[in-house]
Structures are given as structure tokens and as C-alpha cells.
Scaffold this motif. Structure first.
Motif, PDB file in Angstrom:
ATOM      1  N   SER A  21     -56.791 -26.794 -28.551  1.00  0.00           N
ATOM      2  CA  SER A  21     -56.042 -25.630 -28.090  1.00  0.00           C
ATOM      3  C   SER A  21     -56.130 -25.502 -26.570  1.00  0.00           C
ATOM      4  CB  SER A  21     -56.584 -24.367 -28.757  1.00  0.00           C
ATOM      5  OG  SER A  21     -55.940 -23.238 -28.239  1.00  0.00           O
ATOM      6  N   THR A  22     -57.300 -25.681 -26.017  1.00  0.00           N
ATOM      7  CA  THR A  22     -57.480 -25.586 -24.570  1.00  0.00           C
ATOM      8  C   THR A  22     -56.764 -26.718 -23.856  1.00  0.00           C
ATOM      9  OG1 THR A  22     -59.624 -24.524 -24.912  1.00  0.00           O
ATOM     10  CG2 THR A  22     -59.187 -25.399 -22.727  1.00  0.00           C
ATOM     11  N   ALA A  28     -49.634 -27.359 -20.984  1.00  0.00           N
ATOM     12  CA  ALA A  28     -48.506 -26.436 -20.829  1.00  0.00           C
ATOM     13  C   ALA A  28     -48.518 -25.785 -19.449  1.00  0.00           C
ATOM     14  CB  ALA A  28     -48.553 -25.369 -21.913  1.00  0.00           C
ATOM     15  N   ALA A  29     -49.682 -25.420 -18.963  1.00  0.00           N
ATOM     16  CA  ALA A  29     -49.789 -24.803 -17.636  1.00  0.00           C
ATOM     17  C   ALA A  29     -49.366 -25.790 -16.552  1.00  0.00           C
ATOM     18  CB  ALA A  29     -51.222 -24.322 -17.399  1.00  0.00           C
ATOM     19  N   GLN A  30     -49.783 -27.039 -16.679  1.00  0.00           N
ATOM     20  CA  GLN A  30     -49.403 -28.053 -15.701  1.00  0.00           C
ATOM     21  C   GLN A  30     -47.902 -28.316 -15.757  1.00  0.00           C
ATOM     22  OE1 GLN A  30     -51.723 -31.642 -15.838  1.00  0.00           O
ATOM     23  NE2 GLN A  30     -50.305 -32.753 -14.549  1.00  0.00           N
ATOM     24  N   ASP A  84     -54.006 -23.518 -12.723  1.00  0.00           N
ATOM     25  CA  ASP A  84     -55.348 -22.937 -12.774  1.00  0.00           C
ATOM     26  C   ASP A  84     -55.288 -21.454 -13.090  1.00  0.00           C
ATOM     27  OD1 ASP A  84     -56.627 -25.314 -12.169  1.00  0.00           O
ATOM     28  OD2 ASP A  84     -56.713 -24.896 -10.019  1.00  0.00           O
ATOM     29  N   MET A  85     -54.378 -20.748 -12.423  1.00  0.00           N
ATOM     30  CA  MET A  85     -54.256 -19.310 -12.650  1.00  0.00           C
ATOM     31  C   MET A  85     -53.798 -19.003 -14.073  1.00  0.00           C
ATOM     32  SD  MET A  85     -52.790 -17.770  -9.070  1.00  0.00           S
ATOM     33  CE  MET A  85     -51.648 -19.084  -8.637  1.00  0.00           C
ATOM     34  N   LEU A  86     -52.835 -19.775 -14.571  1.00  0.00           N
ATOM     35  CA  LEU A  86     -52.368 -19.565 -15.942  1.00  0.00           C
ATOM     36  C   LEU A  86     -53.481 -19.831 -16.949  1.00  0.00           C
ATOM     37  CD1 LEU A  86     -48.809 -21.173 -15.848  1.00  0.00           C
ATOM     38  CD2 LEU A  86     -49.366 -18.758 -16.143  1.00  0.00           C
ATOM     39  N   LEU A  87     -54.190 -20.924 -16.766  1.00  0.00           N
ATOM     40  CA  LEU A  87     -55.275 -21.264 -17.683  1.00  0.00           C
ATOM     41  C   LEU A  87     -56.353 -20.193 -17.659  1.00  0.00           C
ATOM     42  CD1 LEU A  87     -56.046 -23.422 -19.693  1.00  0.00           C
ATOM     43  CD2 LEU A  87     -57.231 -24.616 -17.873  1.00  0.00           C
ATOM     44  N   TRP A  90     -54.911 -17.163 -19.522  1.00  0.00           N
ATOM     45  CA  TRP A  90     -54.829 -17.404 -20.968  1.00  0.00           C
ATOM     46  C   TRP A  90     -56.206 -17.419 -21.618  1.00  0.00           C
ATOM     47  CZ3 TRP A  90     -50.940 -21.976 -20.371  1.00  0.00           C
ATOM     48  CH2 TRP A  90     -49.674 -21.470 -20.095  1.00  0.00           C
ATOM     49  N   SER A  91     -57.221 -17.879 -20.901  1.00  0.00           N
ATOM     50  CA  SER A  91     -58.555 -17.938 -21.494  1.00  0.00           C
ATOM     51  C   SER A  91     -59.158 -16.545 -21.665  1.00  0.00           C
ATOM     52  CB  SER A  91     -59.488 -18.809 -20.654  1.00  0.00           C
ATOM     53  OG  SER A  91     -59.713 -18.206 -19.395  1.00  0.00           O
TER      54      SER A  91
END
Length: 94
Positions: A21-22, A28-30, A84-87, A90-91
């Protein structure tokens, strides 16, 4: 960036479903960052400063492919840090 890669590597020690999932979220973020960069580069190319350069359909096609490759490479290396910001965001989600 280094933070993005280290965060991705740290997830590899987690359980199998969570790691997948991660890893999918990171991919997806990239991909989102690459699309954003493509749009930004395309907008810069449309400026009046770019007029007159490679004005042909084949030149336009080559330039679009080169810009797409540049955007993908920039996103893979951290680019603007959007992935990085999206990840990170999302976390934090439950």
C-alpha cells in the motif's frame, strides 16, 4: 529526494500488505508530480520566448517527448518535493 527514498525504504520492513500500500502510494505521488511538472514545462514552452524554436510538427512532437522525459526524471529525483508532501499527507490519514 533523500527523505522520499528513506521513507520508502523504511516501509519495506512493515507487513506485506502495508508495504504494498505504501509503495503504491509512493508510486502514485511520484506520477502526480511528473504530470504536474509536464504541465508546468508545457506552459513555459508556450511563452512568447519559445516562439520560433523548432516550429514544425515533428519538432513539436520531439519537444513534447523530451519534456515528458524531463518531467519524469525530475519527479523520480524529487523534483519540487510534491511527492514527498503527498506521501506525508496520505500517511497521516486513518
Amino acid at each position: 529526494t533523500v527523505a522520499f527514498v528513506s521513507r520508502l525504504r523504511s516501509t519495506q520492513t512493515e507487513s506485506r500488505p502495508e508495504t504494498k500500500s505504501t509503495a503504491e502510494m509512493a508510486k502514485a505521488a511520484q506520477a502526480f508530480e511528473a504530470i504536474f511538472l509536464r504541465q508546468m514545462i508545457a506552459s513555459m514552452r508556450q511563452s512568447s520566448l519559445a516562439e520560433g524554436l523548432l516550429q514544425s510538427s515533428s519538432g513539436d512532437q520531439f519537444r513534447a517527448m523530451a519534456d515528458a522525459r524531463l518531467a519524469d526524471d525530475m519527479a523520480a529525483k524529487g523534483g519540487l518535493g510534491i511527492a514527498d508532501m503527498l506521501l506525508s499527507q496520505w500517511s497521516k490519514q486513518p
